[in-house]
Design a protein around this motif. Structure first.
Motif, PDB file in Angstrom:
ATOM      1  N   ALA A   1       0.858  -1.186   0.000  1.00 39.79           N
ATOM      2  CA  ALA A   1       0.000   0.000   0.000  1.00 39.79           C
ATOM      3  C   ALA A   1       0.894   1.237   0.000  1.00 39.79           C
ATOM      4  CB  ALA A   1      -0.905   0.006   1.230  1.00 39.79           C
ATOM      5  N   PRO A   2       0.406   2.339  -0.550  1.00 45.14           N
ATOM      6  CA  PRO A   2       1.194   3.586  -0.549  1.00 45.14           C
ATOM      7  C   PRO A   2       1.521   4.046   0.876  1.00 45.14           C
ATOM      8  CG  PRO A   2      -0.666   3.765  -2.051  1.00 45.14           C
ATOM      9  CD  PRO A   2      -0.859   2.498  -1.266  1.00 45.14           C
ATOM     10  N   PHE A   3       2.657   4.741   0.992  1.00 45.87           N
ATOM     11  CA  PHE A   3       3.044   5.290   2.282  1.00 45.87           C
ATOM     12  C   PHE A   3       1.989   6.292   2.752  1.00 45.87           C
ATOM     13  CE2 PHE A   3       7.319   4.668   0.228  1.00 45.87           C
ATOM     14  CZ  PHE A   3       7.746   3.641   1.048  1.00 45.87           C
ATOM     15  N   PRO A   4       1.628   6.277   4.035  1.00 44.82           N
ATOM     16  CA  PRO A   4       0.797   7.364   4.560  1.00 44.82           C
ATOM     17  C   PRO A   4       1.513   8.699   4.312  1.00 44.82           C
ATOM     18  CG  PRO A   4       0.977   5.578   6.151  1.00 44.82           C
ATOM     19  CD  PRO A   4       1.960   5.286   5.060  1.00 44.82           C
ATOM     20  N   GLU A   5       0.784   9.751   4.092  1.00 51.42           N
ATOM     21  CA  GLU A   5       1.365  11.039   3.685  1.00 51.42           C
ATOM     22  C   GLU A   5       2.495  11.518   4.604  1.00 51.42           C
ATOM     23  OE1 GLU A   5       2.828  14.189   2.076  1.00 51.42           O
ATOM     24  OE2 GLU A   5       1.530  12.785   1.005  1.00 51.42           O
ATOM     25  N   PRO A   6       2.356  11.485   5.930  1.00 50.33           N
ATOM     26  CA  PRO A   6       3.479  11.942   6.762  1.00 50.33           C
ATOM     27  C   PRO A   6       4.748  11.106   6.552  1.00 50.33           C
ATOM     28  CG  PRO A   6       1.465  11.810   8.052  1.00 50.33           C
ATOM     29  CD  PRO A   6       1.175  11.154   6.735  1.00 50.33           C
ATOM     30  N   ILE A   7       4.581   9.822   6.282  1.00 50.97           N
ATOM     31  CA  ILE A   7       5.723   8.944   6.031  1.00 50.97           C
ATOM     32  C   ILE A   7       6.351   9.296   4.677  1.00 50.97           C
ATOM     33  CG2 ILE A   7       6.494   6.549   5.797  1.00 50.97           C
ATOM     34  CD1 ILE A   7       5.354   7.471   8.653  1.00 50.97           C
ATOM     35  N   ALA A   8       5.514   9.502   3.673  1.00 52.91           N
ATOM     36  CA  ALA A   8       6.001   9.880   2.339  1.00 52.91           C
ATOM     37  C   ALA A   8       6.802  11.175   2.408  1.00 52.91           C
ATOM     38  CB  ALA A   8       4.833  10.012   1.369  1.00 52.91           C
ATOM     39  N   SER A   9       6.380  12.111   3.224  1.00 49.44           N
ATOM     40  CA  SER A   9       7.104  13.376   3.378  1.00 49.44           C
ATOM     41  C   SER A   9       8.482  13.154   3.978  1.00 49.44           C
ATOM     42  CB  SER A   9       6.317  14.341   4.259  1.00 49.44           C
ATOM     43  OG  SER A   9       5.138  14.730   3.609  1.00 49.44           O
ATOM     44  N   ARG A  10       8.567  12.258   4.947  1.00 52.96           N
ATOM     45  CA  ARG A  10       9.871  11.963   5.558  1.00 52.96           C
ATOM     46  C   ARG A  10      10.777  11.209   4.595  1.00 52.96           C
ATOM     47  NH1 ARG A  10       8.392  10.534  11.820  1.00 52.96           N
ATOM     48  NH2 ARG A  10       7.742  12.645  12.362  1.00 52.96           N
ATOM     49  N   VAL A  11      10.197  10.324   3.784  1.00 53.30           N
ATOM     50  CA  VAL A  11      10.978   9.616   2.771  1.00 53.30           C
ATOM     51  C   VAL A  11      11.605  10.632   1.811  1.00 53.30           C
ATOM     52  CG1 VAL A  11      10.799   8.099   0.745  1.00 53.30           C
ATOM     53  CG2 VAL A  11       9.748   7.419   2.918  1.00 53.30           C
ATOM     54  N   ALA A  12      10.847  11.639   1.432  1.00 47.30           N
ATOM     55  CA  ALA A  12      11.330  12.660   0.491  1.00 47.30           C
ATOM     56  C   ALA A  12      12.522  13.442   1.050  1.00 47.30           C
ATOM     57  CB  ALA A  12      10.199  13.615   0.124  1.00 47.30           C
ATOM     58  N   GLU A  13      12.695  13.439   2.358  1.00 46.18           N
ATOM     59  CA  GLU A  13      13.798  14.159   2.998  1.00 46.18           C
ATOM     60  C   GLU A  13      15.073  13.329   3.130  1.00 46.18           C
ATOM     61  OE1 GLU A  13      12.135  15.359   6.728  1.00 46.18           O
ATOM     62  OE2 GLU A  13      10.697  16.718   5.791  1.00 46.18           O
ATOM     63  N   LEU A  14      15.022  12.037   2.787  1.00 52.43           N
ATOM     64  CA  LEU A  14      16.196  11.178   2.927  1.00 52.43           C
ATOM     65  C   LEU A  14      17.281  11.588   1.934  1.00 52.43           C
ATOM     66  CD1 LEU A  14      14.448   7.701   3.313  1.00 52.43           C
ATOM     67  CD2 LEU A  14      15.575   9.031   5.108  1.00 52.43           C
ATOM     68  N   PRO A  15      18.558  11.381   2.314  1.00 51.06           N
ATOM     69  CA  PRO A  15      19.649  11.760   1.409  1.00 51.06           C
ATOM     70  C   PRO A  15      19.668  10.904   0.153  1.00 51.06           C
ATOM     71  CG  PRO A  15      20.489  10.559   3.308  1.00 51.06           C
ATOM     72  CD  PRO A  15      19.031  10.790   3.558  1.00 51.06           C
ATOM     73  N   GLN A  16      19.775  11.560  -1.003  1.00 52.46           N
ATOM     74  CA  GLN A  16      19.801  10.866  -2.285  1.00 52.46           C
ATOM     75  C   GLN A  16      21.037  11.259  -3.063  1.00 52.46           C
ATOM     76  OE1 GLN A  16      15.728  11.936  -3.831  1.00 52.46           O
ATOM     77  NE2 GLN A  16      15.836   9.798  -4.444  1.00 52.46           N
ATOM     78  N   ASP A  17      21.562  10.292  -3.811  1.00 51.03           N
ATOM     79  CA  ASP A  17      22.610  10.584  -4.778  1.00 51.03           C
ATOM     80  C   ASP A  17      21.946  10.940  -6.094  1.00 51.03           C
ATOM     81  OD1 ASP A  17      24.854  10.258  -3.262  1.00 51.03           O
ATOM     82  OD2 ASP A  17      25.336   8.254  -3.970  1.00 51.03           O
ATOM     83  N   ASN A  18      22.711  11.499  -6.979  1.00 41.23           N
ATOM     84  CA  ASN A  18      22.241  11.748  -8.336  1.00 41.23           C
ATOM     85  C   ASN A  18      21.832  10.409  -8.944  1.00 41.23           C
ATOM     86  OD1 ASN A  18      22.279  11.939 -11.200  1.00 41.23           O
ATOM     87  ND2 ASN A  18      23.583  13.748 -11.074  1.00 41.23           N
ATOM     88  N   LYS A  19      20.626  10.322  -9.491  1.00 40.30           N
ATOM     89  CA  LYS A  19      20.130   9.060 -10.032  1.00 40.30           C
ATOM     90  C   LYS A  19      21.002   8.518 -11.163  1.00 40.30           C
ATOM     91  CE  LYS A  19      15.267   9.759  -8.871  1.00 40.30           C
ATOM     92  NZ  LYS A  19      15.020   8.932  -7.772  1.00 40.30           N
ATOM     93  N   ASP A  20      21.813   9.365 -11.788  1.00 40.39           N
ATOM     94  CA  ASP A  20      22.694   8.918 -12.865  1.00 40.39           C
ATOM     95  C   ASP A  20      24.059   8.451 -12.356  1.00 40.39           C
ATOM     96  OD1 ASP A  20      20.749   9.560 -14.784  1.00 40.39           O
ATOM     97  OD2 ASP A  20      21.432  11.638 -14.854  1.00 40.39           O
ATOM     98  N   VAL A  21      24.353   8.710 -11.083  1.00 39.01           N
ATOM     99  CA  VAL A  21      25.655   8.366 -10.518  1.00 39.01           C
ATOM    100  C   VAL A  21      25.444   7.654  -9.188  1.00 39.01           C
ATOM    101  CG1 VAL A  21      27.929   9.249  -9.851  1.00 39.01           C
ATOM    102  CG2 VAL A  21      26.577  10.472 -11.562  1.00 39.01           C
ATOM    103  N   TRP A  22      25.122   6.368  -9.248  1.00 41.82           N
ATOM    104  CA  TRP A  22      24.929   5.574  -8.037  1.00 41.82           C
ATOM    105  C   TRP A  22      26.266   5.131  -7.466  1.00 41.82           C
ATOM    106  CZ3 TRP A  22      20.515   1.508  -9.000  1.00 41.82           C
ATOM    107  CH2 TRP A  22      19.289   2.162  -8.993  1.00 41.82           C
ATOM    108  N   PRO A  23      26.263   4.715  -6.204  1.00 45.95           N
ATOM    109  CA  PRO A  23      27.485   4.148  -5.624  1.00 45.95           C
ATOM    110  C   PRO A  23      27.987   2.988  -6.490  1.00 45.95           C
ATOM    111  CG  PRO A  23      25.818   4.455  -3.935  1.00 45.95           C
ATOM    112  CD  PRO A  23      25.155   4.723  -5.249  1.00 45.95           C
ATOM    113  N   GLU A  24      29.295   2.838  -6.564  1.00 44.77           N
ATOM    114  CA  GLU A  24      29.905   1.823  -7.423  1.00 44.77           C
ATOM    115  C   GLU A  24      29.365   0.413  -7.171  1.00 44.77           C
ATOM    116  OE1 GLU A  24      34.294  -0.209  -8.079  1.00 44.77           O
ATOM    117  OE2 GLU A  24      34.169   1.731  -7.096  1.00 44.77           O
ATOM    118  N   LEU A  25      29.079   0.080  -5.925  1.00 49.73           N
ATOM    119  CA  LEU A  25      28.644  -1.283  -5.603  1.00 49.73           C
ATOM    120  C   LEU A  25      27.125  -1.472  -5.681  1.00 49.73           C
ATOM    121  CD1 LEU A  25      31.115  -2.062  -2.692  1.00 49.73           C
ATOM    122  CD2 LEU A  25      31.209  -2.869  -5.053  1.00 49.73           C
ATOM    123  N   ALA A  26      26.397  -0.461  -6.086  1.00 46.93           N
ATOM    124  CA  ALA A  26      24.936  -0.589  -6.229  1.00 46.93           C
ATOM    125  C   ALA A  26      24.603  -1.177  -7.600  1.00 46.93           C
ATOM    126  CB  ALA A  26      24.267   0.774  -6.078  1.00 46.93           C
TER     127      ALA A  26
END
Length: 151
Positions: free
Chosen positions: A118-143
């Motif tokens: 099921a989709p994340f409840p809205e408050p959870i989705a907002s916190r997910v959006a705040e998590l640190p992200q790398d550039n989607k074109d440059v992932w960690p080497e081991l990913a």
């Protein structure tokens, strides 16, 4: 972002004198629990929303040995997400910033009553959006690695 800190417990050391492979998975599981708590799905959040997170897939890479008493720091990077899934990458370092292991995981948000995604409840989705992200074109080497014998 450091999501979890611990140290190698004596009972985690195997007959080779270093941390057993299963214990790396334990530390990454603890890091995943810390992530789940951080986005608001600790025990109280799970009860409030009737919602939880399941692990669908894990890929663990071992890079260096860890020894009894050694400090372990686990960093988190959000590789991708949608309305109900998290694709996360954890990297475990010692206190000298040596990479010890990585764990790439696919997590799924689940409604507890139905046991269905099921989709994340809205408050959870907002916190997910705040998590640190790398550039989607440059992932960690081991990913994004696959397992196979190279020929």
């Amino acid at each position: 972002m450091i999501i979890h800190e611990t140290q190698v417990a004596p009972e985690w050391v195997d007959y080779n004198g270093h941390m057993n492979d299963a214990e790396y998975a334990r530390v990454f599981s603890q890091a995943c629990e810390a992530l789940i708590d951080q986005i608001g799905l600790d025990e109280a959040g799970r009860e409030h929303y009737g919602y939880t997170i399941y692990t669908l897939e894990t890929h663990l890479c071992y890079r260096r040995e860890a020894h009894q008493g050694q400090a372990l720091n686990v960093n988190l990077t959000l590789l991708d997400s949608d309305t109900k899934r998290l694709h996360v990458f954890f990297a475990m370092f010692d206190d000298e910033s040596n990479l010890l292991a990585t764990s790439e995981q696919m997590l799924m948000g689940m409604e507890q009553a139905s046991g269905r995604p099921a989709p994340f409840p809205e408050p959870i989705a907002s916190r997910v959006a705040e998590l640190p992200q790398d550039n989607k074109d440059v992932w960690p080497e081991l990913a994004g690695r696959t397992i196979g014998i190279r020929r």
